[in-house]
Design a protein around this motif. Structure first.
Motif, PDB file in Angstrom:
ATOM      1  N   GLY A   7      42.452  41.317  50.873  1.00 55.97           N
ATOM      2  CA  GLY A   7      41.409  40.323  50.710  1.00 55.97           C
ATOM      3  C   GLY A   7      40.615  40.663  49.472  1.00 55.97           C
ATOM      4  N   TYR A   8      40.069  39.657  48.820  1.00 59.20           N
ATOM      5  CA  TYR A   8      39.358  39.890  47.573  1.00 59.20           C
ATOM      6  C   TYR A   8      38.065  39.092  47.545  1.00 59.20           C
ATOM      7  N   ASP A   9      36.990  39.760  47.166  1.00 61.60           N
ATOM      8  CA  ASP A   9      35.693  39.116  46.959  1.00 61.60           C
ATOM      9  C   ASP A   9      35.483  39.063  45.455  1.00 61.60           C
ATOM     10  N   GLU A  10      35.708  37.889  44.875  1.00 62.38           N
ATOM     11  CA  GLU A  10      35.641  37.758  43.422  1.00 62.38           C
ATOM     12  C   GLU A  10      34.243  38.034  42.878  1.00 62.38           C
ATOM     13  N   GLN A  11      33.215  37.617  43.586  1.00 60.73           N
ATOM     14  CA  GLN A  11      31.849  37.856  43.127  1.00 60.73           C
ATOM     15  C   GLN A  11      31.544  39.353  43.050  1.00 60.73           C
ATOM     16  N   GLU A  12      32.010  40.106  44.038  1.00 65.32           N
ATOM     17  CA  GLU A  12      31.783  41.560  44.083  1.00 65.32           C
ATOM     18  C   GLU A  12      32.878  42.342  43.359  1.00 65.32           C
ATOM     19  N   ARG A  13      33.970  41.653  43.024  1.00 66.17           N
ATOM     20  CA  ARG A  13      35.148  42.294  42.422  1.00 66.17           C
ATOM     21  C   ARG A  13      35.634  43.441  43.310  1.00 66.17           C
ATOM     22  N   ALA A  14      35.720  43.140  44.615  1.00 65.95           N
ATOM     23  CA  ALA A  14      36.096  44.133  45.622  1.00 65.95           C
ATOM     24  C   ALA A  14      37.370  43.700  46.335  1.00 65.95           C
ATOM     25  N   LEU A  15      38.376  44.554  46.274  1.00 64.32           N
ATOM     26  CA  LEU A  15      39.659  44.314  46.924  1.00 64.32           C
ATOM     27  C   LEU A  15      39.713  45.170  48.184  1.00 64.32           C
ATOM     28  N   THR A  16      39.889  44.536  49.333  1.00 68.62           N
ATOM     29  CA  THR A  16      39.950  45.259  50.603  1.00 68.62           C
ATOM     30  C   THR A  16      41.379  45.239  51.116  1.00 68.62           C
ATOM     31  N   VAL A  30      37.714  45.714  40.646  1.00 67.26           N
ATOM     32  CA  VAL A  30      39.070  45.211  40.433  1.00 67.26           C
ATOM     33  C   VAL A  30      38.986  43.817  39.804  1.00 67.26           C
ATOM     34  N   PRO A  31      39.608  43.622  38.643  1.00 67.79           N
ATOM     35  CA  PRO A  31      39.585  42.298  38.004  1.00 67.79           C
ATOM     36  C   PRO A  31      40.322  41.268  38.860  1.00 67.79           C
ATOM     37  N   PRO A  32      39.913  40.011  38.758  1.00 67.26           N
ATOM     38  CA  PRO A  32      40.548  38.960  39.557  1.00 67.26           C
ATOM     39  C   PRO A  32      42.066  38.890  39.375  1.00 67.26           C
ATOM     40  N   ASP A  33      42.546  39.057  38.154  1.00 68.31           N
ATOM     41  CA  ASP A  33      43.987  38.967  37.922  1.00 68.31           C
ATOM     42  C   ASP A  33      44.743  40.071  38.660  1.00 68.31           C
ATOM     43  N   ALA A  34      44.213  41.274  38.654  1.00 65.65           N
ATOM     44  CA  ALA A  34      44.859  42.386  39.358  1.00 65.65           C
ATOM     45  C   ALA A  34      44.862  42.128  40.861  1.00 65.65           C
TER      46      ALA A  34
END
Length: 64
Positions: A7-16, A30-34
């Motif tokens: 899961g990814y929170d784009e605002q926080e740039r956090a990938l869970t 973590v950048p959105p593309d990654a």
């Protein structure tokens, strides 16, 4: 171990991510593309992207 969830929170740039053993980690900056690439790879059953491009590169915390 293999990934079960991404899961990814784009605002926080956090990938869970959750591993098959139940461990949950959140990777920060973590950048959105990654994050998108990790999600695409997981959907294809490939954990290699995560191992090569996320783990060991971005700071993380264990959530549980």
């Amino acid at each position: 171990m293999s990934l079960q969830f991404v899961g990814y929170d784009e605002q926080e740039r956090a990938l869970t991510v959750r591993f098959d053993g139940g461990e949950v980690y959140t990777y920060h900056l973590v950048p959105p593309d990654a994050a998108r690439q990790a999600e695409v790879a997981l959907a294809a059953g490939d954990n290699g992207y995560f191992k090569a491009h996320i783990r060991g590169i971005y700071p993380f915390v264990r959530a549980r």
